[in-house]
Design a protein around this motif. Sequence first.
Motif, PDB file in Angstrom:
ATOM      1  N   ASP A 105      41.763  46.955  42.707  1.00 31.58           N
ATOM      2  CA  ASP A 105      40.987  46.789  43.929  1.00 31.58           C
ATOM      3  C   ASP A 105      39.523  47.100  43.657  1.00 31.58           C
ATOM      4  O   ASP A 105      39.177  47.729  42.654  1.00 31.58           O
ATOM      5  N   ILE A 122      43.298  51.021  43.627  1.00 36.45           N
ATOM      6  CA  ILE A 122      44.524  50.313  44.007  1.00 36.45           C
ATOM      7  C   ILE A 122      44.778  49.181  43.031  1.00 36.45           C
ATOM      8  O   ILE A 122      43.883  48.410  42.711  1.00 36.45           O
ATOM      9  N   ILE A 123      46.019  49.083  42.564  1.00 34.19           N
ATOM     10  CA  ILE A 123      46.418  47.994  41.681  1.00 34.19           C
ATOM     11  C   ILE A 123      47.380  47.109  42.454  1.00 34.19           C
ATOM     12  O   ILE A 123      48.307  47.600  43.102  1.00 34.19           O
ATOM     13  N   ARG A 124      47.144  45.811  42.385  1.00 35.49           N
ATOM     14  CA  ARG A 124      47.992  44.856  43.103  1.00 35.49           C
ATOM     15  C   ARG A 124      48.807  44.041  42.100  1.00 35.49           C
ATOM     16  O   ARG A 124      48.309  43.670  41.049  1.00 35.49           O
ATOM     17  N   ASP A 134      51.938  40.842  41.777  1.00 33.91           N
ATOM     18  CA  ASP A 134      52.771  39.767  42.322  1.00 33.91           C
ATOM     19  C   ASP A 134      53.989  39.728  41.414  1.00 33.91           C
ATOM     20  O   ASP A 134      53.902  39.343  40.258  1.00 33.91           O
ATOM     21  N   PRO A 146      54.458  40.523  46.842  1.00 29.20           N
ATOM     22  CA  PRO A 146      53.275  41.358  46.600  1.00 29.20           C
ATOM     23  C   PRO A 146      53.595  42.851  46.649  1.00 29.20           C
ATOM     24  O   PRO A 146      54.425  43.300  47.439  1.00 29.20           O
ATOM     25  N   ALA A 182      51.450  46.867  45.964  1.00 29.84           N
ATOM     26  CA  ALA A 182      50.202  47.581  45.693  1.00 29.84           C
ATOM     27  C   ALA A 182      50.529  49.059  45.532  1.00 29.84           C
ATOM     28  O   ALA A 182      51.453  49.575  46.166  1.00 29.84           O
ATOM     29  N   LYS A 222      46.421  53.898  41.511  1.00 32.89           N
ATOM     30  CA  LYS A 222      46.463  54.173  40.075  1.00 32.89           C
ATOM     31  C   LYS A 222      46.903  55.601  39.783  1.00 32.89           C
ATOM     32  O   LYS A 222      47.648  55.838  38.841  1.00 32.89           O
ATOM     33  N   GLN A 267      46.589  37.775  35.015  1.00 33.44           N
ATOM     34  CA  GLN A 267      46.017  37.955  36.349  1.00 33.44           C
ATOM     35  C   GLN A 267      45.933  36.611  37.051  1.00 33.44           C
ATOM     36  O   GLN A 267      45.498  35.618  36.467  1.00 33.44           O
ATOM     37  N   ALA A 312      45.658  39.762  41.398  1.00 30.45           N
ATOM     38  CA  ALA A 312      46.899  40.533  41.234  1.00 30.45           C
ATOM     39  C   ALA A 312      47.503  40.223  39.866  1.00 30.45           C
ATOM     40  O   ALA A 312      47.354  39.118  39.343  1.00 30.45           O
TER      41      ALA A 312
END
Length: 144
Positions: free
Chosen positions: A3, A8-10, A12, A17, A19, A22, A46, A51
């Motif tokens: 993010d 925040i790591i997103r 898929d 989805p 999130a 970290k 990515q 994501a």
Amino acid sequence: MVDKNENIIRFDVGGTPFAILKKTFPAGTLFYSWFVSCTQKIPFCQLDKGAYFVDRDPFSFGVILNYFRLRHSSQLWEACLPKDPDRLAMLTQEAEFFRLEQLREQAICLLQSCSEKSDTAYVNEVLAKSASCPQGFKHILSSD
């Protein structure tokens, strides 16, 4: 995707989805080395929206993230384990893939409990296909 605030790591995962913060990843895990310490190359591509695409089982991935969250907050992480033997069997494989030994071992113990209450042949058949436990529960039980 990390993010904008990089906390925040997103993900898929198979189209689902996810999130997570970290700081939730415990030191010593692959996720920590990929996203926090950056000591290992991230093995996921990515997507356009940033994501990380992870071609794994979404249900098990959600359990894995909950495992991290509950451990991070010093809560009973075992509560995140599925009760269904099929989902537990899949989780053992996903935990093995992500090198989460404690989660994998606990899932196997819960599978053993399920097998004691029902047919062990199915559980042994699933584990026999695993590189880490090709002998099934008979091997695990006899090594104790």
